[in-house]
Scaffold this active site. Sequence first.
Site, PDB file in Angstrom:
ATOM      1  N   GLY A 173       0.772  -1.235   0.000  1.00  0.00           N
ATOM      2  CA  GLY A 173       0.000   0.000   0.000  1.00  0.00           C
ATOM      3  C   GLY A 173       0.800   1.280   0.000  1.00  0.00           C
ATOM      4  N   SER A 199       5.296  -9.775  -5.460  1.00  0.00           N
ATOM      5  CA  SER A 199       4.097  -9.626  -6.289  1.00  0.00           C
ATOM      6  C   SER A 199       4.288  -8.475  -7.253  1.00  0.00           C
ATOM      7  CB  SER A 199       2.888  -9.358  -5.412  1.00  0.00           C
ATOM      8  OG  SER A 199       3.032  -8.111  -4.778  1.00  0.00           O
ATOM      9  N   ALA A 201       2.315  -5.083  -9.014  1.00  0.00           N
ATOM     10  CA  ALA A 201       1.515  -4.010  -8.425  1.00  0.00           C
ATOM     11  C   ALA A 201       0.095  -4.472  -8.137  1.00  0.00           C
ATOM     12  CB  ALA A 201       1.465  -2.832  -9.381  1.00  0.00           C
ATOM     13  N   ASP A 261     -10.014  -9.090   1.645  1.00  0.00           N
ATOM     14  CA  ASP A 261      -8.836  -9.634   2.306  1.00  0.00           C
ATOM     15  C   ASP A 261      -9.228 -10.342   3.596  1.00  0.00           C
ATOM     16  OD1 ASP A 261      -6.360  -9.559   1.208  1.00  0.00           O
ATOM     17  OD2 ASP A 261      -6.013  -7.444   1.667  1.00  0.00           O
ATOM     18  N   SER A 269      -1.920 -16.767   2.867  1.00  0.00           N
ATOM     19  CA  SER A 269      -1.345 -16.425   1.574  1.00  0.00           C
ATOM     20  C   SER A 269       0.126 -16.059   1.733  1.00  0.00           C
ATOM     21  CB  SER A 269      -2.137 -15.249   0.995  1.00  0.00           C
ATOM     22  OG  SER A 269      -1.533 -14.738  -0.153  1.00  0.00           O
ATOM     23  N   LYS A 293      -3.199  -0.173   3.403  1.00  0.00           N
ATOM     24  CA  LYS A 293      -4.032  -1.325   3.729  1.00  0.00           C
ATOM     25  C   LYS A 293      -4.368  -1.391   5.219  1.00  0.00           C
ATOM     26  CE  LYS A 293      -3.590  -5.449   1.143  1.00  0.00           C
ATOM     27  NZ  LYS A 293      -2.711  -6.569   0.798  1.00  0.00           N
TER      28      LYS A 293
END
Lengths: 462, 462
Positions: A173, A199, A201, A261, A269, A293
């Site tokens: 974030g 990851s 974006a 989420d 995850s 986030k």
Amino acid sequence: MKLLPKKIPIKVGNKFIAVLNEKTAHALDLFAGDRISIVNDAKGKLTAILDITESKDVKDNQIGLYSETWNKLKVKHGDKIFVSIAEKPKSTLYIREKLNGKELSAEKIDAIINDVVNEDLSEIELTYFISAAYTKGMSDKETIALTKSIVKHGNRLVFKKNDIIADKHCIGGVPGNRTTMIVVPIVACAGIKVPKTSSRAITSPAGTADTMEVLANVQNDAKKLTQIVNKVGACITWGGGVDIAAADDKMIRVRHPLSLDPKGMLLASIMAKKYAVGAKYVLIDIPFGKEVKVKTQKQANDLKRDFEHIGSLLGIKVKVIITNGSQPIGRGIGPTLEAIDVLKVLKNEPEAPYDLRAKALMMAGVELEFTGKAKKGQGEKMATEILTSGKAYKKFMEIVEAQGAKHPKLIPGPLFFHVTSPREGVIKAFQTKRSRTSRASRALQKTKTRAFIFTKKSETAF
Amino acid sequence: MKLLPKKIPIKVGNKFIAVLNEKTAHALDLFAGDRISIVNDAKGKLTAILDITESKDVKDNQIGLYSETWNKLKVKHGDKIFVSIAEKPKSTLYIREKLNGKELSAEKIDAIINDVVNEDLSEIELTYFISAAYTKGMSDKETIALTKSIVKHGNRLVFKKNDIIADKHCIGGVPGNRTTMIVVPIVACAGIKVPKTSSRAITSPAGTADTMEVLANVQNDAKKLTQIVNKVGACITWGGGVDIAAADDKMIRVRHPLSLDPKGMLLASIMAKKYAVGAKYVLIDIPFGKEVKVKTQKQANDLKRDFEHIGSLLGIKVKVIITNGSQPIGRGIGPTLEAIDVLKVLKNEPEAPYDLRAKALMMAGVELEFTGKAKKGQGEKMATEILTSGKAYKKFMEIVEAQGAKHPKLIPGPLFFHVTSPREGVIKAFQTKRSRTSRASRALQKTKTRAFIFTKKSETAF
């Protein structure tokens, strides 16, 4: 009923889907979303999810088959296809139990994840699983079971027994914030192995994988990664290419449309990916702030406790740091400018962004102490020595070369617009989410997007 | 980015779907499930949901377009297509609110339903709405709002101001139980208009629409239905052909895979259909029993209160009867045998199933009293007179003719198997769900499926 196959020449991602027209489906008493058993005489048999078309593209005596289904059944035009209703997998019952608020056993969660990776659950069924986890929450037991099941059904990296394997992760974030590309080479210089997968974006304009991709290839499979890490001590690659958490990737796709989420899934995850790369030490950075986030210090503390608890249950040493997420870290936003920031820090250039440098050194210091490579209180000093000596830059370039260096000219896109302050003053806050507007411009050419921040919080704008 | 269109020659049901390959999607920073804006120069523009294919069926510079999208955009091969990310509809935010447990305003529910009928919500998003309603429940306010919104976005039937419009509905699960085809002509004989729409089989082997379809056409649009009801006083048709509750039909499709029946949605689904046909009086039959939808007397009582309450808020007089759902009603199971049962009752044949006859007369009696056509306590007597006089049969045949009679020979399928009792005794219970096993046989030819029950509860088997 015997049907003639009609090829629909498109792949739909390892899913088996068949299409009937409304009349045929009615005659067979089948509904859209039903699981059907499709038999092509002696040549093959599979279970597919049924779509129903209102038009005559698929005729009354036909069955439309997408490429995967067509190929798997070794269909030739003129073959006769037999269709009947198939049983739902048991995992759909477990999903219903979870929707009803029941805690699922490890076996039931594993059955669900098994069907997820085998594409035996439809998108609708998988969505119900996500929303059940979201609305009913997940217990620690369920989270552990989910983590282990994701690992079980994916690739794993295996290193030598005595290797110290460490990893790091940031709950996203904060734009910029490319600490990974600095921390990883520093700790690798100290003899720690770091098989780092990142990851792309999600909410900010560039992920670590996107930024690294400016400089090197980030699409490496598990075998290649193991070689790279064994050779140069670390890698920085795109997690999606490694298939270490295929089930998680499939679930993220369904979580994406509503940006859901569920906490247990977030934990599973992240931890599954760490577990799968064999990490024994994991440093987790939780930035908090109004526009990222994790919104509050309290939420960050709760998440810290959860990570430490789940880590202890998995036999992974987890260290969580809670950081300031109120403004971008570094000055560049977008892959190219972020790569330039990172290189400035690694090369010890005087105009390197001080906040990115400081945060990365602090994190590397924590990791060095935590893995026992540095004495307590000496980690940041050791990290600073490694960075200033030029060893970290050298190590980073080894990683880049091992992954396939691109040696690009780092030139951002040609279009720009200066946002100037209408009056003199001091910056009080950053609306970091606004940096997402640059997402639109990426439609032109992703790596060339940029936002350069000339003035940060507490600095004077004029 | 300019892309070349590739036609995927299949309709996907009024949904706009486009397909990119992984590489193009990545370059455009797009994810599967994203909403994209597609522009075909000056010829057209629309918003579609993105699918991503892992293969080269759709090449790097191509965009795959299903028939609806292709046609709507008036695409010709060689056109240049421009793609960019589109905003999510606001209704996705409301769905998220509902998942978080908030009560939704009528405006927000209407926004969701509006997007449902316009196919602006993806299947995943709609699934989240269903599961939110299921896990968080729906308040009366939300149920009323949902009911009115479903009606608003569908077709309505309009009759003369002074017409007495009545309807009936049964909460399903009891095989046989074709009371509608007997009750409707009886009450129509008394001057009540009954624009009856029915469903096809869901859990039992035949719905009323399937059984009626053996004898007459059941696919009639709203205009045709209004004509039929004005002419002969009633109709018995398939609801899915009338489009009076398009939004509900779409939601049922997503509820189907996990057989989810969120109570507010069940109420709204039924009441919207009654409201849309202009019914002022609605009789609802709630059978309860271990093997049907409503398991206990308590559940039935709760549902009764809900229906009466929602009815009063909508200005519809609702009468609920709670009946025995422990065994099939009638002797035949499957469309043809059920039609034979119904005709035996209407023709007053001596071997007509006594339970089907008794239940239908009781229900018709309630409806006659409730609408003021019969004095209190005299309804069943009046219904019996209408039936025994042969008027009900005559009325039924008028309905059949008005809808397009088929005059079939009522011959069930040729395959049969006698299930005999291994010893003499009295039937104690029926596993009615077992009648669903006949669903498989319908794959051969639906209307010919049959199960004939020679012995019922309390009767002697030998």
